[in-house]
Write a protein that holds these residues in place. Structure first.
Motif, PDB file in Angstrom:
ATOM      1  N   ALA B 113       0.822  -1.216   0.000  1.00 40.01           N
ATOM      2  CA  ALA B 113       0.000   0.000   0.000  1.00 40.01           C
ATOM      3  C   ALA B 113       0.852   1.261   0.000  1.00 40.01           C
ATOM      4  N   ILE B 114       2.013   1.196   0.651  1.00 38.47           N
ATOM      5  CA  ILE B 114       2.855   2.400   0.708  1.00 38.47           C
ATOM      6  C   ILE B 114       3.371   2.739  -0.690  1.00 38.47           C
ATOM      7  N   VAL B 115       3.639   1.703  -1.501  1.00 41.29           N
ATOM      8  CA  VAL B 115       4.100   1.930  -2.874  1.00 41.29           C
ATOM      9  C   VAL B 115       2.965   2.553  -3.689  1.00 41.29           C
ATOM     10  N   SER B 116       1.729   2.023  -3.506  1.00 42.82           N
ATOM     11  CA  SER B 116       0.591   2.622  -4.203  1.00 42.82           C
ATOM     12  C   SER B 116       0.401   4.063  -3.769  1.00 42.82           C
ATOM     13  N   ILE B 118       2.665   6.330  -2.721  1.00 47.62           N
ATOM     14  CA  ILE B 118       3.614   7.251  -3.350  1.00 47.62           C
ATOM     15  C   ILE B 118       3.363   7.305  -4.859  1.00 47.62           C
ATOM     16  N   ALA B 119       2.914   6.177  -5.440  1.00 45.23           N
ATOM     17  CA  ALA B 119       2.626   6.159  -6.871  1.00 45.23           C
ATOM     18  C   ALA B 119       1.481   7.115  -7.196  1.00 45.23           C
ATOM     19  N   PHE B 120       0.411   7.061  -6.387  1.00 40.34           N
ATOM     20  CA  PHE B 120      -0.723   7.956  -6.652  1.00 40.34           C
ATOM     21  C   PHE B 120      -0.339   9.415  -6.424  1.00 40.34           C
TER      22      PHE B 120
END
Lengths: 284, 277
Positions: B113-116, B118-120
């Protein structure tokens, strides 16, 4: 007929593909620009961020700690999750439903609240410290924040509800009749565990363990709160690099390393499932 | 057929796990009854139980709770609109690369979720740079992120239900003269409803509890409840937070009871709410 169902599929597929590909592409691309700090980036595509990640001992140590605490947390979670899953799966009563309800509720409650509870339990004048101090087992009050054990406990709380549900679905696939059959043929209970229950559950344990390990690798909240800035894992580092250092490209490169490791573990567990399934067909 | 030793070992082992699992929540609820004035003295069990902190919950926490509830509800609704046709289309149609298409729908679960998050955030910055439209810190921006993490739960459970679906039901409906839409509304949807309910519940709860995605998409005065708690914990916290946390735990219990009444816990487990991950 066929075309009609594909028509249902296409619009949601396009939306989801746009969301997945769009968001992932932007940050992966960003990770290849040099980071000039304060949100500014260079204009040329380089590998600078990645070279820095894999040559800086700080990043490598963080990577290693992430793997270490996740592995320990995954093993301990399996150890604590199995008895609940086994007992609930084998019990045919209202009590089993009641126990399951407790697990489902604990998966619903946000991990932040559970970390709250942990901090109160381990506070200086909390239950555990008082008992240990009175028994003379420790000299000073033990603090859970900023220790590796604390992070492990936090990760376990993040995954245990899910792991019980997962192990439950594994245990349910082993019919009790197999246990009875073994016992009728003279196997002791220990032998039943050794030769029936554990071998049949093993594939589920391996795959479940990998999934839990993966969840731990990506877990942010509990690791951030219980690490207290002293124990860093990759997800915490990603957030701190964005929020405190405002280095978007560096954060993106760390996030990409995390993403690739998680995907590799997933692929590995997919292969493991296939292997174990075909192996099990031979056994059965 | 279990021996007594085994029963005792299992009882202790299981009991220990349960204490581990549930103690933090019980402690939070107990400590919220803290009677003293100073937050430094938060204790479990509380010294002089009182409900005083429940009346002192600051307005920001209620606003954050309201925002979380709205975001979770709307995100789950949108996720259902995406997941229901997607699952129907995927299970019913026949084509190559089915596995790849299914993987795209399940992908958000595999991405931490942390990757999502920063991606968003970076996607929103890019949109801002090109069109001047800022999505970070707005309701649509927050919703988009939550729809992203919520959809796979609904998709997974509905696919699981559809794979066990008896096609003869639909054939019977057609042969009795019902049209395509009538069959969809009167036969297909009611049959997959348990999957929608349990997947929707998990989607709602995941969105409602999320920190790592939301933390990047909040703005001052626009904070979801878990993120508000997260920041409160990094700073100093007073027992009013324990009080509102206890209300959330009670809310989760109530949700569970409602599900138990509507579809039953068995369905929730069988449709793979947990294994959707």
């Amino acid at each position: 007929m066929e075309n009609r169902w594909i028509a249902y599929l296409i619009p949601p597929f396009i939306i989801t593909l746009l969301l997945v590909a769009g968001s992932q592409f932007v940050f992966i691309q960003n990770s290849f620009y040099q980071d000039l700090g304060l949100g500014r980036t260079g204009t040329d595509l380089t590998l600078t961020n990645y070279l820095k990640f894999f040559s800086d001992s700080f990043y490598l140590k963080t990577f290693w700690i992430t793997i270490k605490v996740s592995a320990i947390a995954a093993l301990l979670t399996l150890f604590l999750g199995f008895p609940i899953a086994y007992v609930v799966a084998r019990m045919k009563s209202k009590l089993a439903m009641f126990l399951l309800a407790g697990i489902v509720v604990s998966t619903f409650v946000t991990i932040v609240i559970k970390v709250f509870g942990l901090i109160i339990i381990f506070s200086a004048d909390g239950l555990i410290n008082k008992t240990l101090l009175n028994l003379g087992l420790i000299e000073r009050a033990y603090s859970i924040i900023g220790t590796q054990e604390g992070v492990v406990i936090g990760l376990m709380h993040f995954t245990i509800g899910f792991s019980v549900l997962l192990l439950y679905s594994v245990v349910v696939t082993v019919p009790p009749s197999l246990e009875y059959a073994a016992q009728i043929h003279g196997a002791s209970r220990f032998r039943v565990y050794q030769r029936v229950i554990i071998p049949l559950c093993a594939p589920g344990f391996v795959v479940g363990g990998l999934m839990i390990f993966n969840m731990c690798m990506g877990a942010f909240t509990s690791a951030a709160l219980l690490g207290g800035g002293r124990i860093l894992t990759l997800p915490v580092l990603v957030q701190r690099t964005v929020m405190m250092e405002v280095k978007y490209s560096t954060a993106a490169s760390i996030a990409f390393v995390l993403l690739v490791s998680v995907i590799l573990i997933n692929l590995f567990s997919l292969i493991a499932i296939r292997r174990l399934r075909s192996a099990r067909l031979v056994v059965a | 057929m279990q021996t007594w030793t085994e029963k005792i070992i299992m009882f202790i082992w299981c009991g220990f796990s349960y204490v581990f699992l549930l103690s933090p929540m019980i402690v939070v609820m107990g400590a919220s009854l803290h009677g003293g004035e100073f937050s430094a003295a938060i204790k479990f069990p509380p010294d002089e139980p009182s409900f005083q902190w429940y009346s002192k919950i600051p307005a920001e926490q209620f606003e954050a709770l309201g925002l979380s509830l709205i975001v979770a509800a709307v995100a789950t609704f949108i996720a259902a609109l995406i997941a229901i046709p997607a699952a129907l289309g995927l299970v019913r149609s026949n084509f190559k690369l089915k596995f790849a298409v299914s993987s795209v729908f399940r992908a958000p679960l595999q991405i931490p979720a942390i990757v999502s998050g920063i991606a968003f955030l970076q996607l929103y910055y890019l949109i801002f740079d090109t069109s001047g439209l800022m999505l970070a810190g707005t309701i649509p921006g927050m919703l988009l992120g939550h729809v992203f993490i919520a959809t796979p739960f609904l998709f997974g459970t509905i696919v699981a239900v559809l794979q066990r679906f008896d096609h003869r039901l639909e054939e019977a409906s057609y042969s009795l003269g019902a049209g395509r839409w009538r069959t969809l509304y009167r036969v297909t949807l009611p049959t997959i409803m348990p999957g929608i309910y349990s997947g929707g519940l998990y989607a709602f709860m995941v969105s409602f509890a999320d920190v790592p995605m939301s933390i990047f998409l909040t703005a001052p005065g626009f904070v979801t409840y878990p993120v508000e708690l997260f920041y409160a914990m990094e700073n100093d916290f007073d027992p009013s937070i324990l009080a509102s946390s206890s209300l959330v735990i009670v809310f989760c219990l109530a949700m569970l009871l409602i599900v138990q009444k509507v579809v039953g816990l068995e369905t929730l487990l069988r449709s793979g709410g947990g294994s959707a991950r």
